[in-house]
Write a protein that holds these residues in place. Structure first.
Motif: not given
Length: 567
Positions: A54-60, A68-74, A101-110, A133-134
């Motif tokens: 999910p797209a990275k939040a602006d207020d991360d 703790e913020k709820e993580i948007d599902p894939i 692993a995907f919290q707040n967009g994660g990172s490419a290659g995870t 990535g996000p």
């Protein structure tokens, strides 16, 4: 090394005359349309499904103590959604189990751990999610752009997953449609192929005992599924894109082989043999010319030959010429690489890091690696000259000493203030050759030239010196795509006074400050001022200090620069 003989460097009476190349990976990579209804994407020992988080939040940022913020599902879509449904939601469950692993967009290659799932009508297969990535956000109706770096990280992660999952022979990779936003399908395939094959490189040439394990060894095929890969008339284009990536990877492999090779294997003569081999495998698109000592003397290459005097091996001036098989030649370009196969410093002997000085041919390695790739890719519209003045900087009774004066092939005299500033001397005659004899309209030069550049930019970024804004922009744009990071540096004319000599036209050493700039200014004395010329100092990134081996830096940059000149 060949299987027919043991590893041999040289005998007492004869130095090594050849350098073995690391073998190409045995695994095959192909592109397949994911739009068919046959469900074949799940038919492999290992299935890797690429997902954007999910797209990275602006207020991360979350305040300490806050809930703790709820993580948007894939969210799966397209073919991945169909596959998930066929597997009874197993992919959704895998994403949920690894949501952090995907919290707040994660990172490419995870990569997630593998899960075994029974495929309807078949055996259980292993499935892995690959984070990309996000997911970017659409802006003003324009879809988000996916960077080449994301695709390359994904490809490297695929090789890691294939390596980690033992006893697999086949792997299918399903990428989501968004992976071609802002990049062509062919571009995506070339980037993926380049990174995939490059990540399989291992240099086992000098090990006669236990070998370094090759990543994904035993995997026979990797198929890349994408929903935009459709249309029988496009299949050959996709195959060409993957072949281009494989060619670039082979060029990078050769670049690493050259820099990794010890001096008792790689000298001017064995590098010349490597150049002949590059021409031989090009199918006639590249011709090879090797100038020996007498031919260099006839051209007045006193600066280059002055450095070469101290070595027991004869100087070998390498000139590879690429011409497209057909079509109009729009541009004639030159790629010059510094080819010091070992640098002792000469009589100004190095007092540290001498064990790394086999890497002083990094510029030559990048140029020859690019030549290998170009000879396979055969781009249209460009004639390219790859030039290396190969030699060693050694100490002997014949070697130059401080205060000697050498005359370059453009009749400029050079006072030697320091024998460890030798690379620029060999490059001087190589640049004159590219300019005058080859008639190149644009010239780039790569060299591991100065420690001063390493101090300025560190070990990951090369410095670029040029007066031509268009050429500077070309290199900047290409470096962003290839991952060979660059930074434009000032070509400050006011520093030129540091190169003045009291006895010759110019000296080979500036003052104690701005050494990378004065080195660049020195080189401009050997190219027509009206021609676009760029000096690229790769002293920092040519060697991967963490891995203790060559990085292959520069080969992709030169390859892509040459290819684009014909567009």
């Amino acid at each position: 090394m060949s299987a027919e003989r043991p590893f041999v460097t040289w005998t007492f009476d004869r130095h090594c005359e050849t350098m073995d190349w690391s073998p190409a990976p045995a695994v095959s990579l192909s592109a397949v349309s994911a739009t068919s209804e046959d469900g074949s994407v799940g038919d492999a020992d290992l299935v890797i499904v690429g997902v954007f988080a999910p797209a990275k939040a602006d207020d991360d940022k979350v305040d300490d103590g806050a809930e703790e913020k709820e993580i948007d599902p894939i969210v799966f879509n397209g073919k991945a959604k169909e596959l998930d449904e066929m597997l009874g939601g197993a992919l959704t469950e895998l994403a949920s189990d690894n949501s952090k692993a995907f919290q707040n967009g994660g990172s490419a290659g995870t990569l997630t751990p593998a899960v075994r799932v029974a495929v309807p009508g078949g055996k259980a297969k292993r499935f892995v999610l690959l984070g990309l990535g996000p997911e970017g956000k659409e802006k003003d109706g324009v879809p988000p752009k996916v960077e080449s770096a994301t695709i390359m990280k994904a490809a490297v992660a695929v090789t890691s997953a294939c390596h980690d999952q033992k006893k697999i022979k086949s792997c299918n990779v399903l990428l989501p449609p968004q992976t071609v936003e802002g990049i062509s399908v062919k571009g995506m395939l070339t980037d993926f192929s380049t990174a995939f094959f490059s990540s399989l490189y291992v240099d086992n040439r000098y090990r006669t005992g236990k070998k370094v394990e090759i990543k994904a060894d035993g995997v026979e095929s990797v198929k890349l599924y994408h929903e935009f890969l459709e249309g029988a008339d496009l299949v050959s284009d996709y195959d060409d894109a993957i072949s281009s990536g494989a060619a670039i990877a082979r060029g990078c492999s050769l670049t690493k082989d050259i820099v990794n090779a010890p001096h008792n294997v790689l000298n001017s003569e064995s590098l010349a043999e490597t150049a002949r081999r590059i021409a031989g495998e090009s199918g006639g698109s590249i011709t090879c010319e090797i100038l020996g000592k007498e031919e260099c003397e006839a051209r007045g290459m006193g600066a280059y030959l002055g450095v070469a005097r101290g070595s027991e091996t004869e100087p070998q001036f390498i000139h590879l010429t690429y011409k497209p098989p057909s079509g109009e030649i729009k541009k004639k370009v030159g790629c010059v690489g510094k080819g010091l196969l070992f640098d002792t410093g000469g009589y100004n002997i190095k007092t540290s890091m001498m064990e790394l000085m086999k890497f002083d041919c990094g510029g030559a390695a990048a140029v020859l690696g690019a030549a290998r790739a170009i000879g396979s890719m055969k781009p249209e519209g460009v004639e390219a000259h790859f030039i290396v003045a190969a030699c060693e900087n050694m100490i002997s009774a014949k070697a130059v000493v401080p205060s000697d004066i050498l005359t370059a092939s453009n009749n400029k005299t050079i006072e030697i203030l320091n024998t460890d500033a030798e690379g620029r001397l060999t490059l001087a005659d190589a640049l004159v050759f590219a300019d005058k004899e080859c008639g190149c309209e644009k010239i780039i030069e790569l060299s591991t030239l100065t420690g001063a550049c390493m101090v300025s930019l560190g070990l990951k970024i090369c410095g670029v010196w040029t007066d031509d804004d268009v050429l500077a922009k070309e290199i900047e744009d290409i470096s962003k795509v290839t991952g060979d990071k660059s930074w434009r540096m000032p070509l400050a004319k006011e520093y030129a006074d540091q190169l003045k000599s009291k006895i010759a036209d110019i000296s080979n050493l500036g003052g104690p400050y701005g050494g990378a700039i004065t080195a660049a200014l020195f080189l401009t004395e050997f190219v027509d001022k009206k021609k676009p010329f760029a000096h690229i100092d790769i002293a920092g990134p040519a060697w991967d200090k963490e891995k203790g081996e060559a990085s292959g830096f520069g080969a992709k940059l030169v390859t892509e620069w040459v290819r684009k000149q014909g567009e």
